[in-house]
Write a protein that holds these residues in place. Sequence first.
Motif, PDB file in Angstrom:
ATOM      1  N   VAL A   1       5.103 -42.865 -15.176  1.00  0.00           N
ATOM      2  CA  VAL A   1       6.280 -42.811 -14.323  1.00  0.00           C
ATOM      3  C   VAL A   1       6.298 -41.430 -13.678  1.00  0.00           C
ATOM      4  O   VAL A   1       6.093 -40.422 -14.356  1.00  0.00           O
ATOM      5  CB  VAL A   1       7.581 -43.093 -15.099  1.00  0.00           C
TER       6      VAL A   1
ATOM      7  N   LEU B   1       8.208 -38.457 -11.669  1.00  0.00           N
ATOM      8  CA  LEU B   1       9.461 -37.837 -11.254  1.00  0.00           C
ATOM      9  C   LEU B   1       9.137 -36.659 -10.348  1.00  0.00           C
ATOM     10  O   LEU B   1       8.249 -35.859 -10.660  1.00  0.00           O
ATOM     11  CB  LEU B   1      10.265 -37.338 -12.452  1.00  0.00           C
TER      12      LEU B   1
ATOM     13  N   GLU C   1      13.941 -34.104  -9.596  1.00  0.00           N
ATOM     14  CA  GLU C   1      14.494 -35.102 -10.504  1.00  0.00           C
ATOM     15  C   GLU C   1      14.347 -34.675 -11.964  1.00  0.00           C
ATOM     16  O   GLU C   1      15.155 -35.056 -12.818  1.00  0.00           O
ATOM     17  CB  GLU C   1      13.782 -36.445 -10.312  1.00  0.00           C
TER      18      GLU C   1
ATOM     19  N   THR D   1      17.553 -43.804 -14.382  1.00  0.00           N
ATOM     20  CA  THR D   1      17.333 -45.193 -13.973  1.00  0.00           C
ATOM     21  C   THR D   1      15.841 -45.488 -13.802  1.00  0.00           C
ATOM     22  O   THR D   1      15.339 -46.522 -14.251  1.00  0.00           O
ATOM     23  CB  THR D   1      18.072 -45.481 -12.653  1.00  0.00           C
ATOM     24  N   LYS D   2      15.131 -44.566 -13.171  1.00  0.00           N
ATOM     25  CA  LYS D   2      13.692 -44.741 -12.934  1.00  0.00           C
ATOM     26  C   LYS D   2      12.916 -44.771 -14.251  1.00  0.00           C
ATOM     27  O   LYS D   2      12.054 -45.640 -14.463  1.00  0.00           O
ATOM     28  CB  LYS D   2      13.172 -43.607 -12.038  1.00  0.00           C
TER      29      LYS D   2
END
Length: 311
Positions: free
Chosen positions: A284, A286, A290, A302-303
Amino acid sequence: MKLILAALFACTSSAAFAFPVTVQSCNRSVTFDAAPTAAVSNDVNLTEMMLALGLTDRMVGYTGISGWKTLAPDLREGVAALPELSEKYPSREVLIGAGTDFYFAGWNYGMKVGGEVTPESLAAYNINVYELTESCSHIMPKSKISMEDMYIDLLNLGRIFGEEDRAQALVQGYRDDLATTLAGLTPLPAAPRVFVYDSGQDAPFTAGRYAMPTAIIEAAGGVNILDDIEKSWAEIAWEAVVERDPEVIMIVNYGDVTAEQKIAFLKDNPAFASISAVRNNRFVVLEYVEATPGPRNIAAVTKVAAALRGN
């Protein structure tokens, strides 16, 4: 008429007694006799906090953004009327020359322990400093990071600038958004193990117990495999990552090495082939803004929550 005059007097009295205000900044109590009018923020995330509170008209500039290649297009628009006083950390002379009366920074976010720009060195020039709460672990004992650290900074900035109502409304909105997100998440049977990969090939630079990614990961339902490291950000050995076998790897995207290049490095290196996250291609990404304390942390949760659930 008496009621109207009484109301006007109450409003005037309230405004008159709004200052001085005292806030806690790491291990210091800082008193402001009036709201700053010539503020400078360092780094992209701290600058976004100022933008979120609508404080650009009280700023004379910002520092420490373009030198790290972290300036997003929407932020560029928000600070278009302001000069970047220094591409990286500002010198004391830069801040004094801009007529600064307030510096919003942190340890390793515009200030270094033992460096020339510190709250003490700037006090001689009537420049008050408020320190990013996440960064306090560099100079004092601190509890484990949480989303509250970011909220505290916004609320304190609101008090410093006489915008307490605006700050409280903003923070409550973030709390509500996060609560709505968490309420809609599919429960996980166990907290997935997450490794934060910021940078470095010979030895990775990663997030420990006091860095914002730990709070983001925990809010999303996971656990940072290195949350026992008593630091915010730290360099460690790859052996520790392999041994703890993360199920998801969070990539922090900024600087000259892209997120895609970092992922390729992990996938192409035989030494990491046994790591569950690498084997199952679970990454993931960011953006820097973030992964550091600021308004985008809510969207980051949320991500990450989606990534932990395989979405």
